[in-house]
Write a protein that holds these residues in place. Sequence first.
Motif, mmCIF file in Angstrom:
data_model
loop_
_atom_site.group_PDB
_atom_site.id
_atom_site.type_symbol
_atom_site.label_atom_id
_atom_site.label_comp_id
_atom_site.label_asym_id
_atom_site.label_seq_id
_atom_site.Cartn_x
_atom_site.Cartn_y
_atom_site.Cartn_z
ATOM 1 N N ARG A 197 43.761 28.015 -1.712
ATOM 2 C CA ARG A 197 42.316 28.158 -1.897
ATOM 3 C C ARG A 197 41.607 26.813 -1.965
ATOM 4 N NH1 ARG A 197 40.826 27.480 -7.291
ATOM 5 N NH2 ARG A 197 42.539 27.492 -8.803
ATOM 6 N N HIS A 198 42.351 25.726 -2.177
ATOM 7 C CA HIS A 198 41.735 24.395 -2.220
ATOM 8 C C HIS A 198 41.597 23.775 -0.829
ATOM 9 C CE1 HIS A 198 41.986 24.551 -6.511
ATOM 10 N NE2 HIS A 198 43.302 24.525 -6.539
ATOM 11 N N ASP A 199 42.203 24.368 0.163
ATOM 12 C CA ASP A 199 42.143 23.850 1.524
ATOM 13 C C ASP A 199 40.691 23.872 2.018
ATOM 14 O OD1 ASP A 199 42.307 23.553 4.380
ATOM 15 O OD2 ASP A 199 44.413 24.143 4.286
ATOM 16 N N THR A 200 40.239 22.761 2.582
ATOM 17 C CA THR A 200 38.855 22.703 3.060
ATOM 18 C C THR A 200 38.602 23.680 4.211
ATOM 19 O OG1 THR A 200 39.447 20.862 4.516
ATOM 20 C CG2 THR A 200 38.548 20.313 2.344
ATOM 21 N N ASP A 201 39.678 24.127 4.854
ATOM 22 C CA ASP A 201 39.562 25.077 5.960
ATOM 23 C C ASP A 201 40.092 26.458 5.553
ATOM 24 O OD1 ASP A 201 38.626 25.535 8.481
ATOM 25 O OD2 ASP A 201 40.420 24.847 9.526
ATOM 26 N N PHE A 202 39.991 26.754 4.263
ATOM 27 C CA PHE A 202 40.571 27.971 3.711
ATOM 28 C C PHE A 202 40.058 29.242 4.388
ATOM 29 C CE2 PHE A 202 39.633 31.361 0.497
ATOM 30 C CZ PHE A 202 40.906 31.911 0.449
ATOM 31 N N ALA A 203 38.757 29.384 4.554
ATOM 32 C CA ALA A 203 38.183 30.623 5.098
ATOM 33 C C ALA A 203 38.709 30.892 6.503
ATOM 34 C CB ALA A 203 36.665 30.549 5.091
ATOM 35 N N ARG A 204 38.763 29.850 7.344
ATOM 36 C CA ARG A 204 39.250 30.056 8.704
ATOM 37 C C ARG A 204 40.716 30.439 8.718
ATOM 38 N NH1 ARG A 204 42.168 27.503 12.313
ATOM 39 N NH2 ARG A 204 42.366 25.634 11.014
ATOM 40 N N LYS A 205 41.520 29.782 7.885
ATOM 41 C CA LYS A 205 42.950 30.074 7.853
ATOM 42 C C LYS A 205 43.223 31.478 7.310
ATOM 43 C CE LYS A 205 44.519 25.292 7.647
ATOM 44 N NZ LYS A 205 45.266 24.254 6.866
ATOM 45 N N LEU A 206 42.406 31.922 6.369
ATOM 46 C CA LEU A 206 42.556 33.291 5.870
ATOM 47 C C LEU A 206 42.274 34.292 6.987
ATOM 48 C CD1 LEU A 206 43.019 35.267 3.509
ATOM 49 C CD2 LEU A 206 40.566 35.110 3.027
ATOM 50 N N ALA A 207 41.243 34.036 7.766
ATOM 51 C CA ALA A 207 40.918 34.930 8.885
ATOM 52 C C ALA A 207 42.052 34.958 9.897
ATOM 53 C CB ALA A 207 39.618 34.484 9.543
ATOM 54 N N GLU A 208 42.677 33.818 10.156
ATOM 55 C CA GLU A 208 43.794 33.778 11.100
ATOM 56 C C GLU A 208 44.996 34.551 10.575
ATOM 57 O OE1 GLU A 208 44.627 29.693 11.823
ATOM 58 O OE2 GLU A 208 42.970 29.431 13.257
ATOM 59 N N ALA A 209 45.196 34.540 9.254
ATOM 60 C CA ALA A 209 46.326 35.249 8.661
ATOM 61 C C ALA A 209 46.096 36.755 8.616
ATOM 62 C CB ALA A 209 46.591 34.724 7.252
ATOM 63 N N CYS A 210 44.837 37.181 8.826
ATOM 64 C CA CYS A 210 44.490 38.606 8.773
ATOM 65 C C CYS A 210 43.811 39.020 10.079
ATOM 66 C CB CYS A 210 43.572 38.889 7.584
ATOM 67 S SG CYS A 210 44.215 38.351 5.988
ATOM 68 N N PRO A 211 44.529 38.957 11.212
ATOM 69 C CA PRO A 211 43.886 39.241 12.509
ATOM 70 C C PRO A 211 43.362 40.667 12.623
ATOM 71 C CG PRO A 211 46.276 39.138 12.744
ATOM 72 C CD PRO A 211 45.958 38.645 11.372
ATOM 73 N N GLN A 212 43.921 41.594 11.849
ATOM 74 C CA GLN A 212 43.456 42.981 11.869
ATOM 75 C C GLN A 212 42.529 43.287 10.697
ATOM 76 O OE1 GLN A 212 44.253 44.801 14.553
ATOM 77 N NE2 GLN A 212 45.371 42.977 15.244
ATOM 78 N N GLY A 213 42.039 42.244 10.042
ATOM 79 C CA GLY A 213 41.169 42.441 8.897
ATOM 80 C C GLY A 213 41.957 42.728 7.627
ATOM 81 N N ILE A 214 41.228 43.049 6.567
ATOM 82 C CA ILE A 214 41.821 43.298 5.254
ATOM 83 C C ILE A 214 41.537 44.736 4.845
ATOM 84 C CG2 ILE A 214 41.781 42.671 2.798
ATOM 85 C CD1 ILE A 214 40.891 39.849 3.690
ATOM 86 N N ASP A 215 42.588 45.462 4.514
ATOM 87 C CA ASP A 215 42.446 46.861 4.093
ATOM 88 C C ASP A 215 42.355 46.999 2.576
ATOM 89 O OD1 ASP A 215 42.824 48.154 6.792
ATOM 90 O OD2 ASP A 215 44.705 47.047 6.634
ATOM 91 N N VAL A 216 43.095 46.150 1.849
ATOM 92 C CA VAL A 216 43.071 46.171 0.382
ATOM 93 C C VAL A 216 42.975 44.732 -0.093
ATOM 94 C CG1 VAL A 216 44.261 46.827 -1.737
ATOM 95 C CG2 VAL A 216 44.527 48.236 0.322
ATOM 96 N N TYR A 217 42.022 44.464 -0.968
ATOM 97 C CA TYR A 217 41.911 43.144 -1.586
ATOM 98 C C TYR A 217 42.003 43.317 -3.087
ATOM 99 C CZ TYR A 217 39.929 38.821 -3.413
ATOM 100 O OH TYR A 217 39.728 37.658 -4.125
#
Length: 364
Positions: A197-217
């Motif tokens: 979460r401290h990564d300056t590019d966190f939001a983009r990397k999270l999106a890449e890790a969830c290519p089909q979106g997020i079903d449960v958070y």
Amino acid sequence: MDKNHRIVLAARPEGAPRMGDFRLEEQDKPAPQHGQVLLRTLYLSLDPYMRGRMSDAKSYAPPIPLGEVMVGGTVSEVAESAHPDFRPGDLVLANAGWQTYALSDGSDLTPLAGLPRPSLALSLLGMPGFTAWHGLLKIGDPQPGETVVVAAASGAVGSVVGQIAKIKGARAIGIAGGPEKCRYVVEELGFDACLDRHDTDFARKLAEACPQGIDVYFESVGGEVFDAVLPLLNDGARVPVCGSIAHYNESEGGQGKDRLPALLSALVFRRIRIQGFIILDHYAEGFEPFRQDMSRWLREGKVTLREDVIEGLENAPAGLIGLLEGKNFGKAVVRVGEKAQLPKANNASAKKRKLRSPNDSLIN
């Protein structure tokens, strides 16, 4: 050991707690009267909810009065007993708080037997594990192949959430603070990926890790982590919320960024379900099924949990302050006394009994 050392709430914090908000006191060790037991604390659990109890703002539980002992779950040993159901040497799950000795009438005690280590009663087989189990399975309802994202994934609750998600056939994506914690989440806990979460590019990397979106958070953090998650939530996503630690130390009026308009729009357009819960509400009907599941997964080696052990009651305030800053690595527990031998499984005090309170957790 004729003295009871205890840590009391000396002042209500303004923003983040400070060492001066706590006070270490020494008293004579109490003596049990008829029907009471004297407990000696072995392990004390540190948990985020304690910050809320230090405040006098309206909440689901009453605030700790100034000058009173800080609250907390404990694994305790019966030091002396004037109660027919407990004997010296018995280990129990209790709510003794931040002190070396405490009296109990036995109604809030749960006998412990058969655990690999006693402190598991405060983590995997206790309130954090139950929070993870209930929030994910009863609210999140993950399906095989779905993507589950877990905030604070290396912590006491989040680490268990991800492991249960994997057991249920879902993808588990963790969010943690720092590369070391992220490596642990993937390599030790078995998550599919973990983002710093401290990564300056966190939001983009999270999106890449969830290519089909997020079903449960599974939410326990809030703040900028939620900002990155919200655009990725799928239609019909489920969001169990057990806390918002990023906001616990905010002072009155310090609300920061206004996230409400974007959130409300997303809830409607994508039919997202967000549900907060307090785990104390669910012990009567839910703890026994949880205990059976978690005990089986533990025996089968499907779940594990790292403990961040703090030595000495006097270091509990610094431990809680660090936990609220994200400095802990795993479940934070304070080792207050020497580890005792577990009672034998056939000990009369270890018999199962009907749930009567949130602490009557039937761990055996």
